[in-house]
Design a protein around this motif. Structure first.
Motif, short mmCIF file in Angstrom:
data_model
loop_
_atom_site.label_atom_id
_atom_site.label_comp_id
_atom_site.label_asym_id
_atom_site.label_seq_id
_atom_site.Cartn_x
_atom_site.Cartn_y
_atom_site.Cartn_z
N ASN A 270 0.83 -1.60 -0.12
CA ASN A 270 0.21 -0.15 -0.27
C ASN A 270 0.96 1.53 0.32
O ASN A 270 0.37 2.16 -0.42
CB ASN A 270 -0.58 0.28 1.52
CG ASN A 270 -2.21 -0.86 1.16
OD1 ASN A 270 -2.41 -1.19 -0.06
ND2 ASN A 270 -2.32 -1.39 1.99
N SER A 271 2.24 0.98 0.19
CA SER A 271 3.03 1.99 0.33
C SER A 271 3.41 2.32 -0.73
O SER A 271 4.47 1.68 -1.39
CB SER A 271 3.73 2.33 1.92
OG SER A 271 4.17 2.15 1.39
N ASN A 272 3.44 3.50 -1.25
CA ASN A 272 4.60 3.98 -2.89
C ASN A 272 5.93 3.90 -2.45
O ASN A 272 7.00 4.21 -3.46
CB ASN A 272 3.77 4.96 -3.32
CG ASN A 272 3.04 6.65 -2.65
OD1 ASN A 272 3.23 6.62 -1.66
ND2 ASN A 272 2.19 7.21 -3.30
C1 LIG Z 1 1.07 7.65 -2.36
O1 LIG Z 1 2.09 9.26 -3.13
C2 LIG Z 1 0.91 10.10 -2.70
C3 LIG Z 1 1.48 11.52 -3.93
O2 LIG Z 1 2.44 11.14 -4.82
C4 LIG Z 1 0.50 10.37 -2.12
O3 LIG Z 1 -0.31 11.88 -1.86
C5 LIG Z 1 0.16 9.61 -1.09
O4 LIG Z 1 0.37 9.96 0.60
C6 LIG Z 1 1.20 8.45 -0.97
N1 LIG Z 1 0.98 7.35 -0.33
C7 LIG Z 1 1.27 6.70 0.75
C8 LIG Z 1 0.25 5.60 1.81
O5 LIG Z 1 2.32 7.17 1.12
#
Ligand SMILES: *[C@@H]1O[C@H](CO)[C@@H](O)[C@H](O)[C@H]1NC(C)=O
Ligand SMILES: *[C@@H]1O[C@H](CO)[C@@H](O)[C@H](O)[C@H]1NC(C)=O
Ligand SMILES: *[C@@H]1O[C@H](CO)[C@@H](O)[C@H](O)[C@H]1NC(C)=O
Length: 340
Positions: A270-272
């Motif tokens: 789930n985390s990018n």
């Molecule tokens: C993933 O990336 C987006 C924008 O790049 C951001 O708004 C979001 O909070 C991120 N999600 C996590 C779980 O880090």
């Protein structure tokens, strides 16, 4: 009259058959539920009698895991997951910085490190990570031994990644100027010209990392080193994953070491942030280059270790995912404990 009678009889029969079938299905369903309940009951009963070897909280809190990461194998992504989880799961992550990027520790440092890691209780449970060749704690006379984990990558992919990393850096620290910054020679051109940076001998890294701190380990092409690396991989590592199947590696770790890795799979999915660090402007080598590299003895040996690790990892993974016919994961428990 007779015909109407027959039809009536036939429909009655039909209805009866349907009813019987329905109840049979219902009985099967209830039986299934019953079995599941029974299983749960047995499980909870044996648990309360402590026939299940429960992981003792205290033991787990002494856990020390060493991840002696090989450069350019996706290790930053994996370590990122650990750093994200450490607060929530209450463990420490420590980076082992060996100065001058040396992968082998001096003898006095080996001894000090082994003593420190095993005796430093304040930071336990802990995950240590660093670019360090395998260090056998048995040799160093410590009272306890850490668990080793690692990742391994296809040797040519790793070399190409490292080659472009030195030239273009990555998206992790984009402003850091790397050693070969500005060099525009592609990997293909490098191989064609026979330059030292793409020399197949540079691939000799995963074998020595798994082999360890002996002189032979660092001799490119040593058969002893390859055998030692394989033996260490199965005898001294809890699990070794492959970069190409990072998610599965994390899932296996979560199953085996929930104390540290609870929630890791979910987090990775789930985390990018976890997929971070990609070498910038990396070009795929041509077929000709690939064939040329694959002819080298060093590639063959490094690849043998990779294939060996991959087969073992698949085996571990399969055992983990096997379930009983009723969909319950494998368990083990003790019986016939005597004397009562
Ligand atoms: C993933 O990336 C987006 C924008 O790049 C951001 O708004 C979001 O909070 C991120 N999600 C996590 C779980 O880090
Ligand atoms: C390791 O320590 C040295 C010396 O303090 C430092 O220059 C270097 O950046 C550190 N390495 C990493 C990867 O942080
Ligand atoms: C281990 O090393 C660290 C850093 O040098 C030190 O702070 C700590 O006290 C040491 N622990 C033990 C038990 O020696």
């Amino acid at each position: 009259m007779l015909n109407v009678h027959k039809i009536w009889l036939l429909s009655c029969l039909c209805v009866v058959v349907i009813i019987v079938l329905y109840f049979q299905a219902e009985i099967a369903r209830l039986e299934d539920i019953y079995h599941r309940l029974e299983y749960r009951l047995v499980q909870s009963r044996t648990e309360s009698r402590q026939f299940f070897p429960k992981t003792v909280e205290k033991d787990d809190d002494d856990l020390v895991v060493i991840y002696n990461r090989v450069p350019k194998t996706g290790s930053t992504s994996f370590v990122g997951v650990a750093y994200d989880l450490c607060k929530k799961n209450h463990f420490k992550v420590l980076h082992i910085n060996i100065t001058a990027n040396m992968h082998v520790m001096s003898l006095n440092n080996q001894y000090k490190f082994a003593q420190n890691v095993t005796q430093w209780h304040e930071v336990k449970p802990a995950l240590y990570h660093g670019h360090m060749a395998f260090l056998n704690f048995e040799r160093l006379g410590t009272s306890s031994k850490p668990l080793y984990i690692n990742l391994i990558r296809k040797p040519l992919d790793r070399l190409v990644s490292y080659y472009y990393f030195l030239r273009n850096g990555d998206n992790f620290r984009p402003h850091l100027v790397r050693k070969k910054h500005g060099d525009k020679v592609t990997f293909d051109e490098c191989v064609e010209k026979g330059q030292p940076d793409c020399d197949p001998n540079n691939m000799w890294l995963q074998v020595p990392f798994f082999c360890g701190h002996s002189a032979q380990c660092w001799k490119p092409g040593s058969h002893w080193a390859l055998q030692q690396a394989k033996a260490n991989l199965v005898n001294h590592y809890l699990v070794v994953g492959v970069t190409e199947e990072m998610l599965d590696f994390i899932t296996v770790l979560e199953a085996a070491l929930p104390r540290l890795f609870k929630g890791a799979t979910e987090h990775y999915l789930n985390s990018n942030k976890s997929h971070l660090r990609q070498t910038s402007s990396k070009l795929q080598p041509s077929q000709e280059t690939i064939e040329r590299i694959q002819q080298s003895n060093i590639w063959k040996m490094e690849n043998e270790l990779y294939e060996f690790a991959l087969e073992h990892f698949k085996f571990v993974k399969k055992r983990l995912l096997i379930k009983e016919p009723n969909g319950v994961a494998q368990i083990f428990f003790y019986e016939k404990i005597r004397p009562k």
